[in-house]
Write an enzyme that holds these catalytic residues in place. Structure first.
Site, mmCIF file in Angstrom:
data_model
loop_
_atom_site.group_PDB
_atom_site.id
_atom_site.type_symbol
_atom_site.label_atom_id
_atom_site.label_comp_id
_atom_site.label_asym_id
_atom_site.label_seq_id
_atom_site.Cartn_x
_atom_site.Cartn_y
_atom_site.Cartn_z
ATOM 1 N N THR A 8 -8.671 -4.901 -3.709
ATOM 2 C CA THR A 8 -8.237 -5.392 -2.465
ATOM 3 C C THR A 8 -8.212 -6.987 -2.286
ATOM 4 O O THR A 8 -7.335 -7.707 -1.547
ATOM 5 C CB THR A 8 -8.428 -4.671 -1.447
ATOM 6 O OG1 THR A 8 -8.230 -3.085 -1.568
ATOM 7 C CG2 THR A 8 -7.625 -4.746 0.017
ATOM 8 N N CYS B 202 -5.573 11.440 -10.130
ATOM 9 C CA CYS B 202 -4.356 12.005 -9.856
ATOM 10 C C CYS B 202 -3.865 13.351 -9.981
ATOM 11 O O CYS B 202 -4.573 14.031 -10.837
ATOM 12 C CB CYS B 202 -3.073 11.088 -10.628
ATOM 13 S SG CYS B 202 -3.571 10.897 -12.173
ATOM 14 N N THR C 72 -10.279 4.943 -4.870
ATOM 15 C CA THR C 72 -10.047 4.914 -3.569
ATOM 16 C C THR C 72 -10.518 6.244 -2.673
ATOM 17 O O THR C 72 -10.340 7.510 -3.349
ATOM 18 C CB THR C 72 -8.501 4.832 -2.963
ATOM 19 O OG1 THR C 72 -7.860 5.683 -3.659
ATOM 20 C CG2 THR C 72 -8.200 3.244 -3.351
ATOM 21 N N ASN D 39 -7.927 7.038 -15.821
ATOM 22 C CA ASN D 39 -7.822 7.381 -14.158
ATOM 23 C C ASN D 39 -7.689 8.717 -14.298
ATOM 24 O O ASN D 39 -6.766 9.465 -14.491
ATOM 25 C CB ASN D 39 -6.836 6.721 -13.738
ATOM 26 C CG ASN D 39 -6.731 6.718 -12.317
ATOM 27 O OD1 ASN D 39 -7.296 7.605 -11.768
ATOM 28 N ND2 ASN D 39 -5.636 6.427 -11.617
ATOM 29 N N GLY E 172 1.636 5.676 -5.378
ATOM 30 C CA GLY E 172 2.104 6.755 -6.252
ATOM 31 C C GLY E 172 2.375 6.286 -7.824
ATOM 32 O O GLY E 172 3.025 6.752 -8.446
ATOM 33 N N LEU E 173 1.302 5.679 -8.236
ATOM 34 C CA LEU E 173 1.237 5.133 -9.734
ATOM 35 C C LEU E 173 2.415 4.467 -10.256
ATOM 36 O O LEU E 173 2.750 4.875 -11.546
ATOM 37 C CB LEU E 173 0.654 6.135 -10.590
ATOM 38 C CG LEU E 173 -0.845 6.476 -10.016
ATOM 39 C CD1 LEU E 173 -1.279 7.657 -10.914
ATOM 40 C CD2 LEU E 173 -1.905 5.246 -10.409
ATOM 41 N N ILE F 75 -16.135 3.020 -7.903
ATOM 42 C CA ILE F 75 -14.973 4.395 -7.479
ATOM 43 C C ILE F 75 -13.565 3.940 -7.521
ATOM 44 O O ILE F 75 -13.365 2.910 -7.100
ATOM 45 C CB ILE F 75 -15.553 4.623 -6.165
ATOM 46 C CG1 ILE F 75 -15.583 3.931 -4.922
ATOM 47 C CG2 ILE F 75 -16.750 5.612 -6.299
ATOM 48 C CD1 ILE F 75 -15.812 4.408 -3.582
ATOM 49 N N GLY G 286 -10.730 -1.432 0.083
ATOM 50 C CA GLY G 286 -11.287 -2.700 0.821
ATOM 51 C C GLY G 286 -12.775 -2.585 1.502
ATOM 52 O O GLY G 286 -13.538 -1.582 1.158
HETATM 53 C C1 LIG Z 1 -2.271 -0.983 -4.087
HETATM 54 C C2 LIG Z 1 -3.475 -0.403 -5.070
HETATM 55 C C3 LIG Z 1 -3.193 0.375 -6.244
HETATM 56 C C4 LIG Z 1 -3.997 0.821 -6.956
HETATM 57 N N1 LIG Z 1 -3.605 1.501 -8.198
HETATM 58 C C5 LIG Z 1 -4.420 1.815 -9.267
HETATM 59 C C6 LIG Z 1 -4.199 2.564 -10.478
HETATM 60 O O1 LIG Z 1 -3.303 2.350 -10.965
HETATM 61 N N2 LIG Z 1 -5.030 3.007 -11.306
HETATM 62 C C7 LIG Z 1 -6.355 2.950 -10.474
HETATM 63 O O2 LIG Z 1 -7.307 3.482 -11.486
HETATM 64 N N3 LIG Z 1 -6.686 2.656 -9.478
HETATM 65 C C8 LIG Z 1 -5.952 1.888 -8.646
HETATM 66 N N4 LIG Z 1 -6.153 1.445 -7.491
HETATM 67 C C9 LIG Z 1 -7.731 1.805 -6.860
HETATM 68 C C10 LIG Z 1 -8.334 0.216 -7.309
HETATM 69 O O3 LIG Z 1 -8.264 0.041 -8.923
HETATM 70 C C11 LIG Z 1 -9.954 0.495 -6.703
HETATM 71 O O4 LIG Z 1 -10.454 1.502 -7.399
HETATM 72 C C12 LIG Z 1 -9.879 0.471 -5.312
HETATM 73 O O5 LIG Z 1 -8.993 -0.181 -4.706
HETATM 74 C C13 LIG Z 1 -11.244 0.283 -4.846
HETATM 75 O O6 LIG Z 1 -11.622 -1.164 -4.964
HETATM 76 P P1 LIG Z 1 -11.303 -2.389 -3.767
HETATM 77 O O7 LIG Z 1 -11.889 -1.772 -2.507
HETATM 78 O O8 LIG Z 1 -11.974 -3.350 -4.340
HETATM 79 O O9 LIG Z 1 -10.071 -2.409 -3.599
HETATM 80 C C14 LIG Z 1 -5.160 0.890 -6.664
HETATM 81 C C15 LIG Z 1 -5.813 0.363 -5.231
HETATM 82 C C16 LIG Z 1 -4.946 -0.232 -4.481
HETATM 83 C C17 LIG Z 1 -5.317 -1.024 -3.359
#
Ligand SMILES: Cc1cc2nc3c(=O)[nH]c(=O)nc-3n(C[C@H](O)[C@H](O)[C@H](O)COP(=O)(O)O)c2cc1C
Ligand SMILES: Cc1cc2nc3c(=O)[nH]c(=O)nc-3n(C[C@H](O)[C@H](O)[C@H](O)COP(=O)(O)OP(=O)(O)OC[C@H]3O[C@@H](n4cnc5c(N)ncnc54)[C@H](O)[C@@H]3O)c2cc1C
Ligand code: FES
Lengths: 313, 285
Positions: free
Chosen positions: A276, A140, A203, A137, A82-83, A201, A227
């Protein structure tokens, strides 16, 4: 040293430029998985990575969602944080002193709840000279427009990017959501509205149920999937976006090791973000950087640009 | 705190479904305190994706052998097999390569020396209490351990607590060892007898909530060690938060249990939700 030996030890040029920022190598953390940087100083040398990307920042501090917020899934995890963040003022006061000491570009990921807030945070970033770029970002919920997500509507995306572009006197990276039918439409819209680079991208919306309690495993019901599980989707989307826009693209999604990062570079990403995987192994980014370098050496490539976009059809 | 790429010294089943694992970790003990934890990478390959958190049972040195090398330092954990990760751990052997991060988090505050100390452990919740008992005994405190479990199989390491000079009381739900009933009944009796006490607890969430209620009733200071799901263990993901005291919808307060905790003074927590959900506490007895 003989000419031959010199050749063997010559290191490939790993440096890239994204939206006018020079990076010593193309590997950086993904927002939200690296805190504000300091959390990982016991484990890695910040001056070895290409950049530091902060947790998403908003105008006011944000408390985030109820718990449980995370659940592990098959080769991935769901999160609905939730940012949660300290807000831009506390960031400047408490987090910048550390970031200032590090000789690595800092990219501030940021968001707003309303169009105005996006613009306001962008303006505040201008006051922090050590911030090299903003990463917007847009995945949201837009509260004012009845829950539409900025990043899924090309018109809204273009509006927010244009506003931020006007307010931000720094390079602007726009981070896209994969939760759309056609990511190229949004990519084109944000490029036209003034994005200097695109990160993709974020998530994928997902859900997981505890069969014993028959309840969702995270309190928010749905969460963002990240992940290794999302990597093929991410590689596909990065490939599509690279074909569509002319600004540099940063590839994100499921990168755990060097081979994963190479996939993104080959389809044309100029840099990558590791998310991740930092949780799985806090030294992951260092292994990835070393692994990319080894690959370049093994392939006889002197400049990483000769690898970027080298996909064979 | 450090990321150790290291190996297992031993991994033994000590009671059905419960294991003790000793891991080589030079320099670990210098910085480790009771109540802190490690993030353990179950295996090099994935899945499981995320590391698993485990409390520190103890740290120490292996006796020097005849090779003339300095004694080897280890960290020891005690774990219960509940799911995919711990099942894989149960198959690990001496010499297997593993990775761990630690010591992490804030442990118990045992600076207050006055009075009696009562430790309340439920099942695997005894893990951080062993190191705590050692620190409290070293501080010259009188320490009592109240141990609860479903059956006798859930009661672990009691003789080791006794060797520290701790007085132990056992209760099991089925009466197969010690007193039949809940550990919290024993706690209530002890608090009536020794009112000048400080309580420390770790165990399943419903037990923590019951201990909290009793401590409120007797106005006894309480420190609790919580178990939340964690991804990073270092304060970066914000996945492990718990509600702080005074939390409201309008003014939410979330505390990072990996960084501010996992041990909290009970007055700093919002107890309205703790132990009241049907979330299975698989890590506990
Ligand atoms: C716990 C968590 C918190 C995240 N918080 C943000 C965020 O604050 N702002 C944002 O743009 N992306 C956020 N993301 C997304 C990641 O920056 C990333 O785009 C996403 O996890 C995919 O990459 P990965 O598979 O390598 O984790 C978050 C991801 C995770 C797992
Ligand atoms: C700070 C901390 C210290 C801990 N110390 C110990 C310890 O010393 N010994 C020990 O045996 N366990 C301990 N745990 C719990 C341990 O981390 C979990 O049992 C473990 O992660 C389960 O992994 P798994 O892959 O086997 O189970 P999974 O397949 O992930 O889950 C199986 C079941 O276990 C439950 N579970 C998973 N994670 C947790 C958790 N963090 N807390 C409670 N239940 C969980 C799930 O809800 C599910 O019902 C601790 C947890 C924390 C947060
Ligand atoms: S587990 Fe990531 S912040 Fe606590």
């Amino acid at each position: 040293m003989s000419e031959l030996k010199k050749d063997i030890v010559r290191r490939p040029d790993m440096s890239v430029e994204i939206a006018g920022i020079k990076l010593r190598n193309p590997v950086m953390p993904a927002s939200g998985t690296f805190g504000y940087g300091e959390e990982y100083t016991p484990f890695i040398d910040m001056e070895k990575i290409g950049a530091i990307v902060t947790k998403g920042l908003s105008l006011k501090p944000k408390a985030g969602n109820p718990t449980p917020r995370i659940a592990e899934t098959v080769s991935g995890m769901l999160n609905a944080i939730g940012l949660q963040n300290v807000g831009i003022d506390a960031f400047i006061q408490h987090k910048m002193p550390f970031l200032r000491t590090v000789n690595t570009p800092v990219i501030a990921n940021f968001f707003g709840n309303t169009l105005e807030e996006y613009g306001e945070v962008a303006k505040r970033l201008n006051d922090i000279p050590e911030i090299a770029a903003g990463e917007l970002n847009i995945s949201c919920p837009n509260v004012k427009q009845g829950g539409i997500v900025f990043g899924t509507d090309p018109k809204a995306a273009s509006e927010v990017v244009a506003l931020v572009r006007k307010n931000l006197q720094k390079p602007l990276i726009v981070k896209l959501t994969p939760n759309v039918t056609d990511i190229t439409v949004v990519a084109r819209a944000v490029e036209e509205a003034g994005a200097d680079a695109i990160a993709c991208i974020n998530t994928l919306t997902g859900m997981s149920v505890d069969v014993n309690t028959r309840k969702p495993r995270i309190a928010n019901m749905t969460g963002g999937l990240s992940g290794p599980a999302i990597r093929p989707v991410a590689v596909r989307m990065v490939h599509q976006v690279v074909q569509t826009v002319s600004v540099p693209v940063i590839g994100i999604g499921g990168i755990v090791k060097a081979m994963d990062a190479l996939e993104f570079l080959i389809v044309g990403a100029k840099a990558v973000q590791v998310g991740t995987a930092n949780f799985v192994d806090p030294t992951a980014m260092i292994s990835i950087i070393e692994g990319i370098e080894e690959f370049l050496v093994a392939e006889g490539i002197d400049d990483i640009h000769d690898l970027i976009g080298s996909l064979k059809f | 705190m450090k990321n150790y790429r290291t190996k297992i010294i031993s991994n033994q089943e000590i009671s059905p479904g419960y294991f003790r694992m000793k891991i080589l970790a030079p320099g670990f003990g210098e910085n480790a305190h009771a109540g802190q934890f490690i993030m353990f990478r179950v295996q090099r390959s994935l899945p499981p994706l995320l590391r698993r958190p485990f409390g520190i049972f103890r740290t120490g040195f292996l006796p020097a052998d005849c090779d003339g090398l300095p004694p080897k330092e280890f960290v020891e954990i005690v774990y219960k097999v509940v799911g995919s990760g711990t099942s894989i751990m149960a198959e690990l052997h001496e010499g297997d390569k593993v990775e761990l991060l630690g010591p992490l988090g804030n442990g118990f505050d045992c600076t207050s020396r006055k009075g009696e100390k009562i430790l309340v452990g439920g099942g695997i919740g005894l893990v951080p209490l062993y190191m705590l008992a050692g620190e409290l005994v070293d501080n010259g405190c009188k320490v009592r351990l109240l141990m609860g479990g479903r059956t006798r199989d859930d009661i672990l390491a009691v003789t080791e607590f006794e060797r520290l000079g701790v007085e132990t009381y056992i209760s099991t739900d089925d009466g197969s060892l010690g007193e039949a009933g809940l550990v919290t009944q024993v706690l209530e009796r002890k608090l009536q007898k020794y009112p000048e006490t400080e309580v420390f607890t770790c165990g399943p969430m419903p037990m923590l909530a019951a201990v909290h209620d009793i401590c409120v009733k007797y106005k006894t200071p309480l420190q609790v060690s919580l178990e939340e799901s964690m991804a990073c263990g270092v304060g970066a993901c914000l996945g492990c938060v718990v509600k702080g005291a005074g939390h409201t919808e309008e003014k939410p307060s979330y505390l990072c249990s990996c960084k501010v905790g996992p041990v909290f003074k009970s007055q700093y927590l919002d107890w309205s939700a703790i132990g009241k959900t049907d979330k299975d506490c698989g890590g506990c007895a």
